[in-house]
Design a protein around this motif. Sequence first.
Motif, PDB file in Angstrom:
ATOM      1  N   MET A   1      36.184  33.916  49.564  1.00 47.67           N
ATOM      2  CA  MET A   1      35.226  34.924  49.153  1.00 47.67           C
ATOM      3  C   MET A   1      35.952  35.989  48.330  1.00 47.67           C
ATOM      4  SD  MET A   1      31.994  35.443  49.864  1.00 47.67           S
ATOM      5  CE  MET A   1      30.824  36.708  49.563  1.00 47.67           C
ATOM      6  N   ALA A   2      35.382  36.322  47.217  1.00 50.67           N
ATOM      7  CA  ALA A   2      35.986  37.330  46.335  1.00 50.67           C
ATOM      8  C   ALA A   2      35.800  38.718  46.924  1.00 50.67           C
ATOM      9  CB  ALA A   2      35.342  37.260  44.967  1.00 50.67           C
ATOM     10  N   LYS A   3      36.616  39.649  46.461  1.00 52.22           N
ATOM     11  CA  LYS A   3      36.465  41.031  46.900  1.00 52.22           C
ATOM     12  C   LYS A   3      35.102  41.551  46.481  1.00 52.22           C
ATOM     13  CE  LYS A   3      41.205  42.679  46.807  1.00 52.22           C
ATOM     14  NZ  LYS A   3      42.107  43.656  46.205  1.00 52.22           N
ATOM     15  N   ARG A  59      33.519  41.218  27.642  1.00 52.41           N
ATOM     16  CA  ARG A  59      34.170  41.701  28.863  1.00 52.41           C
ATOM     17  C   ARG A  59      33.636  40.995  30.113  1.00 52.41           C
ATOM     18  NH1 ARG A  59      37.985  46.114  28.361  1.00 52.41           N
ATOM     19  NH2 ARG A  59      37.136  46.960  30.274  1.00 52.41           N
ATOM     20  N   LEU A  60      32.558  40.241  29.988  1.00 54.12           N
ATOM     21  CA  LEU A  60      31.967  39.554  31.137  1.00 54.12           C
ATOM     22  C   LEU A  60      32.805  38.345  31.520  1.00 54.12           C
ATOM     23  CD1 LEU A  60      28.176  39.552  30.228  1.00 54.12           C
ATOM     24  CD2 LEU A  60      29.337  41.018  31.843  1.00 54.12           C
ATOM     25  N   HIS A  61      32.803  38.042  32.799  1.00 54.38           N
ATOM     26  CA  HIS A  61      33.502  36.864  33.306  1.00 54.38           C
ATOM     27  C   HIS A  61      32.550  36.143  34.255  1.00 54.38           C
ATOM     28  CE1 HIS A  61      36.544  34.352  35.166  1.00 54.38           C
ATOM     29  NE2 HIS A  61      37.341  34.701  34.165  1.00 54.38           N
ATOM     30  N   ASN A  62      32.444  34.829  34.093  1.00 52.05           N
ATOM     31  CA  ASN A  62      31.547  34.058  34.959  1.00 52.05           C
ATOM     32  C   ASN A  62      32.090  34.019  36.381  1.00 52.05           C
ATOM     33  OD1 ASN A  62      29.788  33.372  32.880  1.00 52.05           O
ATOM     34  ND2 ASN A  62      31.060  31.657  32.264  1.00 52.05           N
ATOM     35  N   ARG A  63      31.195  34.236  37.345  1.00 53.52           N
ATOM     36  CA  ARG A  63      31.564  34.180  38.755  1.00 53.52           C
ATOM     37  C   ARG A  63      30.536  33.368  39.525  1.00 53.52           C
ATOM     38  NH1 ARG A  63      35.264  37.430  41.193  1.00 53.52           N
ATOM     39  NH2 ARG A  63      36.366  38.812  39.798  1.00 53.52           N
ATOM     40  N   CYS A  64      30.985  32.707  40.572  1.00 51.74           N
ATOM     41  CA  CYS A  64      30.092  31.938  41.441  1.00 51.74           C
ATOM     42  C   CYS A  64      29.070  32.881  42.062  1.00 51.74           C
ATOM     43  CB  CYS A  64      30.907  31.260  42.532  1.00 51.74           C
ATOM     44  SG  CYS A  64      29.928  30.390  43.763  1.00 51.74           S
ATOM     45  N   GLU A  65      27.806  32.488  42.038  1.00 56.52           N
ATOM     46  CA  GLU A  65      26.756  33.346  42.597  1.00 56.52           C
ATOM     47  C   GLU A  65      26.764  33.367  44.119  1.00 56.52           C
ATOM     48  OE1 GLU A  65      22.944  32.535  40.891  1.00 56.52           O
ATOM     49  OE2 GLU A  65      23.550  33.385  38.970  1.00 56.52           O
ATOM     50  N   PRO A  70      35.993  33.530  40.685  1.00 56.54           N
ATOM     51  CA  PRO A  70      36.007  33.561  39.224  1.00 56.54           C
ATOM     52  C   PRO A  70      36.509  32.273  38.564  1.00 56.54           C
ATOM     53  CG  PRO A  70      37.900  34.708  40.047  1.00 56.54           C
ATOM     54  CD  PRO A  70      37.107  34.286  41.246  1.00 56.54           C
ATOM     55  N   LYS A  71      37.185  31.431  39.306  1.00 60.13           N
ATOM     56  CA  LYS A  71      37.746  30.209  38.715  1.00 60.13           C
ATOM     57  C   LYS A  71      37.004  28.976  39.211  1.00 60.13           C
ATOM     58  CE  LYS A  71      42.303  32.224  38.289  1.00 60.13           C
ATOM     59  NZ  LYS A  71      43.718  32.106  38.610  1.00 60.13           N
ATOM     60  N   LEU A  77      25.376  25.055  36.804  1.00 57.69           N
ATOM     61  CA  LEU A  77      24.896  25.340  38.155  1.00 57.69           C
ATOM     62  C   LEU A  77      25.142  26.790  38.585  1.00 57.69           C
ATOM     63  CD1 LEU A  77      26.282  22.081  39.762  1.00 57.69           C
ATOM     64  CD2 LEU A  77      23.933  22.527  39.064  1.00 57.69           C
ATOM     65  N   LYS A  78      26.005  27.498  37.864  1.00 54.92           N
ATOM     66  CA  LYS A  78      26.371  28.881  38.164  1.00 54.92           C
ATOM     67  C   LYS A  78      27.044  29.043  39.524  1.00 54.92           C
ATOM     68  CE  LYS A  78      22.984  30.885  35.113  1.00 54.92           C
ATOM     69  NZ  LYS A  78      21.922  31.832  34.917  1.00 54.92           N
ATOM     70  N   ILE A  79      27.752  27.996  39.951  1.00 61.53           N
ATOM     71  CA  ILE A  79      28.509  28.074  41.201  1.00 61.53           C
ATOM     72  C   ILE A  79      29.905  27.482  40.986  1.00 61.53           C
ATOM     73  CG2 ILE A  79      26.529  28.059  42.756  1.00 61.53           C
ATOM     74  CD1 ILE A  79      26.979  25.104  43.220  1.00 61.53           C
ATOM     75  N   SER A  80      30.813  27.759  41.905  1.00 62.96           N
ATOM     76  CA  SER A  80      32.181  27.254  41.792  1.00 62.96           C
ATOM     77  C   SER A  80      32.258  25.820  42.311  1.00 62.96           C
ATOM     78  CB  SER A  80      33.135  28.143  42.588  1.00 62.96           C
ATOM     79  OG  SER A  80      32.875  28.018  43.965  1.00 62.96           O
ATOM     80  N   ARG A  81      33.366  25.188  42.029  1.00 61.95           N
ATOM     81  CA  ARG A  81      33.565  23.796  42.441  1.00 61.95           C
ATOM     82  C   ARG A  81      33.576  23.656  43.957  1.00 61.95           C
ATOM     83  NH1 ARG A  81      38.820  23.093  44.052  1.00 61.95           N
ATOM     84  NH2 ARG A  81      40.199  24.821  43.578  1.00 61.95           N
TER      85      ARG A  81
END
Length: 101
Positions: A1-3, A59-65, A70-71, A77-81
């Motif tokens: 989980m991201a900060k 300046r935007l960076h894609n992040r898992c919803e 971020p990676k 799908l707008k989600i991470s692997r």
Amino acid sequence: MAKKAMVERELKRRAMVEKYAEKRAELKAVANDREAPMEERFKATLKLAKLPRNSSATRLHNRCELTGRPKGYYRKLKISRIALRELGGSGQIPGMVKSSW
């Protein structure tokens, strides 16, 4: 989980990009117009520089919803692997099955 702060910062940036999108587009159009007088183009460039940095779409960076990761982000799908693997394994994504061989 991201900060939580990083996720909130990204949401704040998205809101700022939406807020200034129209104004940035107008100023960019004037600045890039080769037919316009040089002084007018220069003024548009200065106004563009005075806008907040976070109002730029670059300046935007894609992040898992789901997790904010971020990676390893799937744009479609707008989600991470990792989130994709968990949802697929639990059968929550239609047509996706866990393979084994």
